[in-house]
Design a protein around this motif. Structure first.
Motif, PDB file in Angstrom:
ATOM      1  N   ARG A   9       0.830  -1.207   0.000  1.00 48.65           N
ATOM      2  CA  ARG A   9       0.000   0.000   0.000  1.00 48.65           C
ATOM      3  C   ARG A   9       0.868   1.262   0.000  1.00 48.65           C
ATOM      4  O   ARG A   9       0.530   2.248  -0.660  1.00 48.65           O
ATOM      5  CB  ARG A   9      -0.919   0.006   1.221  1.00 48.65           C
ATOM      6  CG  ARG A   9      -2.039  -1.012   1.176  1.00 48.65           C
ATOM      7  CD  ARG A   9      -2.866  -0.947   2.448  1.00 48.65           C
ATOM      8  NE  ARG A   9      -3.904  -1.958   2.469  1.00 48.65           N
ATOM      9  CZ  ARG A   9      -5.116  -1.806   1.943  1.00 48.65           C
ATOM     10  NH1 ARG A   9      -5.426  -0.649   1.360  1.00 48.65           N
ATOM     11  NH2 ARG A   9      -6.020  -2.766   1.996  1.00 48.65           N
ATOM     12  N   SER A  10       1.970   1.228   0.736  1.00 45.53           N
ATOM     13  CA  SER A  10       2.864   2.384   0.769  1.00 45.53           C
ATOM     14  C   SER A  10       3.472   2.646  -0.612  1.00 45.53           C
ATOM     15  O   SER A  10       3.546   3.798  -1.063  1.00 45.53           O
ATOM     16  CB  SER A  10       3.978   2.154   1.798  1.00 45.53           C
ATOM     17  OG  SER A  10       3.442   1.960   3.095  1.00 45.53           O
ATOM     18  N   VAL A  11       3.904   1.572  -1.273  1.00 49.80           N
ATOM     19  CA  VAL A  11       4.437   1.723  -2.636  1.00 49.80           C
ATOM     20  C   VAL A  11       3.369   2.280  -3.566  1.00 49.80           C
ATOM     21  O   VAL A  11       3.630   3.166  -4.399  1.00 49.80           O
ATOM     22  CB  VAL A  11       4.956   0.365  -3.156  1.00 49.80           C
ATOM     23  CG1 VAL A  11       5.338   0.458  -4.625  1.00 49.80           C
ATOM     24  CG2 VAL A  11       6.151  -0.089  -2.331  1.00 49.80           C
ATOM     25  N   LEU A  12       2.157   1.798  -3.417  1.00 43.61           N
ATOM     26  CA  LEU A  12       1.052   2.255  -4.269  1.00 43.61           C
ATOM     27  C   LEU A  12       0.749   3.733  -4.033  1.00 43.61           C
ATOM     28  O   LEU A  12       0.507   4.487  -4.989  1.00 43.61           O
ATOM     29  CB  LEU A  12      -0.183   1.414  -3.979  1.00 43.61           C
ATOM     30  CG  LEU A  12      -1.314   1.441  -5.012  1.00 43.61           C
ATOM     31  CD1 LEU A  12      -0.813   0.935  -6.347  1.00 43.61           C
ATOM     32  CD2 LEU A  12      -2.478   0.585  -4.526  1.00 43.61           C
ATOM     33  N   MET A  13       0.788   4.172  -2.779  1.00 45.46           N
ATOM     34  CA  MET A  13       0.498   5.568  -2.473  1.00 45.46           C
ATOM     35  C   MET A  13       1.579   6.516  -3.006  1.00 45.46           C
ATOM     36  O   MET A  13       1.319   7.699  -3.225  1.00 45.46           O
ATOM     37  CB  MET A  13       0.371   5.747  -0.958  1.00 45.46           C
ATOM     38  CG  MET A  13      -0.878   5.128  -0.355  1.00 45.46           C
ATOM     39  SD  MET A  13      -2.425   5.847  -1.007  1.00 45.46           S
ATOM     40  CE  MET A  13      -2.926   4.554  -2.157  1.00 45.46           C
ATOM     41  N   VAL A  14       2.780   5.992  -3.225  1.00 46.11           N
ATOM     42  CA  VAL A  14       3.842   6.808  -3.829  1.00 46.11           C
ATOM     43  C   VAL A  14       3.662   6.890  -5.342  1.00 46.11           C
ATOM     44  O   VAL A  14       3.875   7.950  -5.953  1.00 46.11           O
ATOM     45  CB  VAL A  14       5.221   6.225  -3.474  1.00 46.11           C
ATOM     46  CG1 VAL A  14       6.329   6.949  -4.235  1.00 46.11           C
ATOM     47  CG2 VAL A  14       5.471   6.341  -1.981  1.00 46.11           C
ATOM     48  N   LEU A  15       3.253   5.796  -5.956  1.00 46.15           N
ATOM     49  CA  LEU A  15       3.157   5.746  -7.415  1.00 46.15           C
ATOM     50  C   LEU A  15       1.906   6.443  -7.955  1.00 46.15           C
ATOM     51  O   LEU A  15       1.931   6.962  -9.073  1.00 46.15           O
ATOM     52  CB  LEU A  15       3.174   4.286  -7.889  1.00 46.15           C
ATOM     53  CG  LEU A  15       4.439   3.485  -7.583  1.00 46.15           C
ATOM     54  CD1 LEU A  15       4.322   2.087  -8.155  1.00 46.15           C
ATOM     55  CD2 LEU A  15       5.665   4.185  -8.133  1.00 46.15           C
TER      56      LEU A  15
END
Length: 266
Positions: free
Chosen positions: A102-108
């Motif tokens: 989820r953290s990676v997704l929120m950055v992308l």
């Protein structure tokens, strides 16, 4: 010599552990970068198609640009983004893989969402250069002067702000004047309808466009998260059906103090 050999062995073991940590992160890094590059390429193609085909239609093109319909159509890209990260979340070498995904997704998501404005800005600069026949440096100077006259902000941020107030992207001074005059007429019309001043009417229309962008961004976030959950569920199902388990990080590579082991005294 014995002490030096022990020190060299300790250093080599530390280096091997660092390489092991990097090797654990390599698959997810390659997946994220590859997926992001492919989606940015698709986003650029979509922006180019919308600018050359949809937005070039008289009258309707200006309305479509004001509504930013290309962002609505690009929800497919956010579906692919969420699904791809969800399918590859088991590659992340951390205990809480779902939270890391989820953290990676929120950055992308913001990168992919705001890339549309960047591509539109670059297309606008190329159109101005082709129409006026000037160099790239002169194009930036001219466009920054136009943006300074209209929204008091140069560069990419000025362009992003300009598109909230004007639906026509000028490629020469004549079109700039036509864009300003058209916006003034629209503001005058709305000021008569809502009994406000033209300036307040323009600000109200600008707020509506910002609200529309916030809606598109929220929809992109929800779409990505929904498909992330689906991708993660499918990934777990495939791992279970194939008889494999989700890889877990090596406890020896975790940072922190070692836990003490207490023996029972009889």
């Amino acid at each position: 010599m014995g002490i030096e050999q022990k020190q060299s062995k300790a250093m080599s073991s530390i280096q091997r552990s660092k390489w092991a940590q990097w090797a654990q992160w390599a698959p997810i890094v390659v997946l994220v970068l590859g997926l992001l590059i492919l989606l940015l390429m698709a986003k650029g193609i979509a922006v180019l198609a919308a600018d050359r085909i949809v937005y070039s239609i008289p009258i309707l093109g200006g309305i479509a640009r004001s509504l930013e319909l290309a962002e609505f159509l690009n929800l497919l890209l956010f579906s692919v983004l969420g699904m791809g990260i969800g399918l590859g979340v088991h590659l992340i070498p951390v205990p809480d893989q779902e939270r890391a995904g989820r953290s990676v997704l929120m950055v992308l998501i913001p990168i992919l969402f705001l890339s549309g404005c960047f591509f539109q800005y670059q297309l606008w600069l190329s159109d101005v250069r082709a129409d006026m026949g000037i160099s790239a440096a002169q194009v930036r100077a001219v466009t920054n002067e136009w943006l300074g006259q209209t929204v008091k902000k140069p560069g990419l941020w000025g362009f992003y702000h300009y598109t909230t107030l004007y639906s026509i992207l000028p490629t020469n001074p004549d079109r700039l004047r036509a864009s300003i005059q058209g916006s003034d007429r629209v503001n005058q019309l709305f000021s008569q309808v809502f009994s406000t001043t033209p300036t307040q009417a323009g600000q109200l229309l600008g707020l509506c466009v910002w609200g529309l962008r916030a809606f598109y961004f929220g929809l992109s976030v929800l779409t990505s998260l929904h498909h992330f959950e689906e991708g993660m569920a499918q990934g777990k199902h495939r791992l279970q059906s194939s008889g494999t388990t989700v890889p877990k990080p090596d406890p020896s590579t975790r940072k922190g103090f070692p836990r003490k082991v207490y023996k029972k005294v009889k």
